[in-house]
Design a protein around this motif. Structure first.
Motif, PDB file in Angstrom:
ATOM      1  N   ILE A  82     -77.313  93.976  34.926  1.00  0.00           N
ATOM      2  CA  ILE A  82     -78.377  94.936  34.671  1.00  0.00           C
ATOM      3  C   ILE A  82     -78.347  96.092  35.665  1.00  0.00           C
ATOM      4  N   ASN A  83     -78.076  95.827  36.929  1.00  0.00           N
ATOM      5  CA  ASN A  83     -78.064  96.906  37.913  1.00  0.00           C
ATOM      6  C   ASN A  83     -76.918  97.879  37.654  1.00  0.00           C
ATOM      7  N   GLU A  84     -75.774  97.339  37.254  1.00  0.00           N
ATOM      8  CA  GLU A  84     -74.642  98.187  36.904  1.00  0.00           C
ATOM      9  C   GLU A  84     -74.987  99.051  35.687  1.00  0.00           C
ATOM     10  N   ARG A  85     -75.648  98.453  34.702  1.00  0.00           N
ATOM     11  CA  ARG A  85     -76.020  99.211  33.507  1.00  0.00           C
ATOM     12  C   ARG A  85     -77.016 100.328  33.847  1.00  0.00           C
ATOM     13  N   LEU A  86     -77.964 100.021  34.697  1.00  0.00           N
ATOM     14  CA  LEU A  86     -78.943 101.046  35.074  1.00  0.00           C
ATOM     15  C   LEU A  86     -78.264 102.228  35.769  1.00  0.00           C
ATOM     16  N   ASP A  87     -77.256 101.944  36.580  1.00  0.00           N
ATOM     17  CA  ASP A  87     -76.511 103.033  37.225  1.00  0.00           C
ATOM     18  C   ASP A  87     -75.812 103.900  36.175  1.00  0.00           C
ATOM     19  N   TYR A  88     -75.230 103.256  35.170  1.00  0.00           N
ATOM     20  CA  TYR A  88     -74.581 104.026  34.105  1.00  0.00           C
ATOM     21  C   TYR A  88     -75.604 104.838  33.316  1.00  0.00           C
ATOM     22  N   ILE A  89     -76.789 104.272  33.093  1.00  0.00           N
ATOM     23  CA  ILE A  89     -77.831 105.013  32.372  1.00  0.00           C
ATOM     24  C   ILE A  89     -78.193 106.281  33.128  1.00  0.00           C
ATOM     25  N   ILE A  90     -78.376 106.165  34.434  1.00  0.00           N
ATOM     26  CA  ILE A  90     -78.715 107.331  35.253  1.00  0.00           C
ATOM     27  C   ILE A  90     -77.654 108.415  35.099  1.00  0.00           C
ATOM     28  N   ASP A  91     -76.399 108.011  35.113  1.00  0.00           N
ATOM     29  CA  ASP A  91     -75.307 108.975  34.960  1.00  0.00           C
ATOM     30  C   ASP A  91     -75.305 109.597  33.559  1.00  0.00           C
ATOM     31  N   PHE A  92     -75.751 108.828  32.568  1.00  0.00           N
ATOM     32  CA  PHE A  92     -75.686 109.293  31.179  1.00  0.00           C
ATOM     33  C   PHE A  92     -76.852 110.207  30.803  1.00  0.00           C
ATOM     34  N   LEU A  93     -77.985 110.034  31.412  1.00  0.00           N
ATOM     35  CA  LEU A  93     -79.191 110.763  30.998  1.00  0.00           C
ATOM     36  C   LEU A  93     -78.997 112.274  30.904  1.00  0.00           C
ATOM     37  N   PRO A  94     -78.290 112.925  31.833  1.00  0.00           N
ATOM     38  CA  PRO A  94     -78.111 114.382  31.692  1.00  0.00           C
ATOM     39  C   PRO A  94     -77.331 114.787  30.447  1.00  0.00           C
ATOM     40  N   LYS A 110     -79.727  95.764  23.694  1.00  0.00           N
ATOM     41  CA  LYS A 110     -80.215  94.435  23.346  1.00  0.00           C
ATOM     42  C   LYS A 110     -80.788  93.840  24.627  1.00  0.00           C
ATOM     43  N   ILE A 111     -82.077  94.055  24.841  1.00  0.00           N
ATOM     44  CA  ILE A 111     -82.688  93.667  26.111  1.00  0.00           C
ATOM     45  C   ILE A 111     -83.249  92.257  26.008  1.00  0.00           C
ATOM     46  N   LEU A 116     -86.990  92.552  30.704  1.00  0.00           N
ATOM     47  CA  LEU A 116     -87.921  93.593  30.270  1.00  0.00           C
ATOM     48  C   LEU A 116     -88.640  94.238  31.456  1.00  0.00           C
ATOM     49  N   ALA A 117     -89.104  93.435  32.394  1.00  0.00           N
ATOM     50  CA  ALA A 117     -89.861  93.981  33.529  1.00  0.00           C
ATOM     51  C   ALA A 117     -89.001  94.929  34.354  1.00  0.00           C
ATOM     52  N   THR A 118     -87.727  94.608  34.532  1.00  0.00           N
ATOM     53  CA  THR A 118     -86.834  95.478  35.295  1.00  0.00           C
ATOM     54  C   THR A 118     -86.636  96.802  34.565  1.00  0.00           C
ATOM     55  N   TYR A 119     -86.440  96.737  33.260  1.00  0.00           N
ATOM     56  CA  TYR A 119     -86.285  97.973  32.486  1.00  0.00           C
ATOM     57  C   TYR A 119     -87.569  98.793  32.508  1.00  0.00           C
ATOM     58  N   HIS A 145     -88.296  98.581  22.303  1.00  0.00           N
ATOM     59  CA  HIS A 145     -88.187  97.320  23.034  1.00  0.00           C
ATOM     60  C   HIS A 145     -89.490  96.781  23.629  1.00  0.00           C
ATOM     61  N   PHE A 146     -90.572  97.555  23.632  1.00  0.00           N
ATOM     62  CA  PHE A 146     -91.755  97.135  24.381  1.00  0.00           C
ATOM     63  C   PHE A 146     -93.039  97.082  23.565  1.00  0.00           C
ATOM     64  N   ILE A 147     -92.958  97.132  22.255  1.00  0.00           N
ATOM     65  CA  ILE A 147     -94.190  97.037  21.471  1.00  0.00           C
ATOM     66  C   ILE A 147     -94.578  95.563  21.406  1.00  0.00           C
ATOM     67  N   ARG A 148     -95.255  95.164  22.444  1.00  0.00           N
ATOM     68  CA  ARG A 148     -95.705  93.782  22.645  1.00  0.00           C
ATOM     69  C   ARG A 148     -97.118  93.812  23.206  1.00  0.00           C
ATOM     70  N   GLN A 149     -97.864  92.793  22.908  1.00  0.00           N
ATOM     71  CA  GLN A 149     -99.262  92.726  23.334  1.00  0.00           C
ATOM     72  C   GLN A 149     -99.405  92.977  24.839  1.00  0.00           C
ATOM     73  N   GLU A 150     -98.540  92.347  25.625  1.00  0.00           N
ATOM     74  CA  GLU A 150     -98.707  92.413  27.075  1.00  0.00           C
ATOM     75  C   GLU A 150     -98.396  93.793  27.660  1.00  0.00           C
ATOM     76  N   TYR A 151     -97.783  94.671  26.867  1.00  0.00           N
ATOM     77  CA  TYR A 151     -97.463  96.012  27.365  1.00  0.00           C
ATOM     78  C   TYR A 151     -98.385  97.097  26.806  1.00  0.00           C
ATOM     79  N   LEU A 152     -99.290  96.748  25.908  1.00  0.00           N
ATOM     80  CA  LEU A 152    -100.065  97.789  25.222  1.00  0.00           C
ATOM     81  C   LEU A 152    -100.868  98.660  26.178  1.00  0.00           C
TER      82      LEU A 152
END
Length: 228
Positions: A82-94, A110-111, A116-119, A145-152
């Protein structure tokens, strides 16, 4: 498959008529060849399965729209920590400069529940951005990915505190509220009584909800009565 081999394949699959169609739906897309999304997904899957996809991600310098999108699909779906993926996401966002790349990227993840909490924390680190497609990325990731009762409650608070008049942000806000309504109508009815959305986003959310076949006619009429 190397980046140069991918480019050769994409150029060979270019369809000018589909390119024109796609540009009508996504006029801000740049350097579009006209390769259909299922074919792009197949190519991304082949790179993940049969290639050194981490080496591919390090080497590719995307130019074509399709190269950017395939890069995003690989980042979202290839097996990695997950940490590696997040680094790639940061690079991809621009590289996200239109709604189609944003939305396809978001729905390619596919989370797993434990992640979920980390994302969520990662998305909240981006919420003060003033960039249109970073804010849309946050909203569409939540929608996917987050339409769940606990995140509303957290979602509604975020919607009320995002301050952007950018078109693709407000459209994502509306889409998110409408999608939440299909699962949690009572909570959305309550939210719409006091939301801090712009008038455009508020009314567009109601419009999008009323276009859904998953919502009763009675609820649609009640929603229409809440338009500003």
């Amino acid at each position: 498959m190397t980046p140069s081999e991918l480019r050769d394949i994409l150029e060979s699959q270019s369809d000018p008529s589909y390119r024109e169609f796609h540009l009508k739906t996504c006029p801000s897309a740049e350097h579009v060849l006209g390769v259909r999304l299922p074919e792009q997904r197949k190519l991304a899957k082949a790179i993940i399965k049969n290639s050194d996809y981490l080496g591919f991600l390090s080497a590719i310098e995307p130019h074509y729209y399709e190269e950017v999108l395939i890069t995003g699909i690989i980042i979202a779906s290839a097996p990695m920590g997950i940490n590696e993926r997040l680094d790639y996401i940061i690079d991809f966002l621009p590289r996200i400069n239109n709604w189609a790349i944003c939305d396809t990227f978001c729905n390619s993840f596919k989370i797993k529940d434990p992640d979920l909490a980390t994302y969520w924390d990662f998305l909240m680190q981006l919420k003060n951005s003033h960039k249109e497609f970073i804010l849309r990325f946050i909203l569409v990731m939540i929608l996917c990915h987050f339409i769940r009762q606990e995140y509303l409650d957290r979602i509604f608070t975020l919607l009320d505190n995002l301050r952007s008049d950018k078109y693709y942000v407000e459209m994502a806000e509306a889409w998110l509220v409408a999608e939440i309504f299909t699962k949690y109508p009572a909570q959305v009815f309550d939210y719409l009584l006091h939301d801090q959305l712009s008038t455009f986003a508020h009314n567009k959310a109601i419009q999008k909800a009323c276009e859904s076949r998953r919502i009763s006619d009675e609820d649609k009429q009640r929603l229409r009565n809440m338009k500003l």
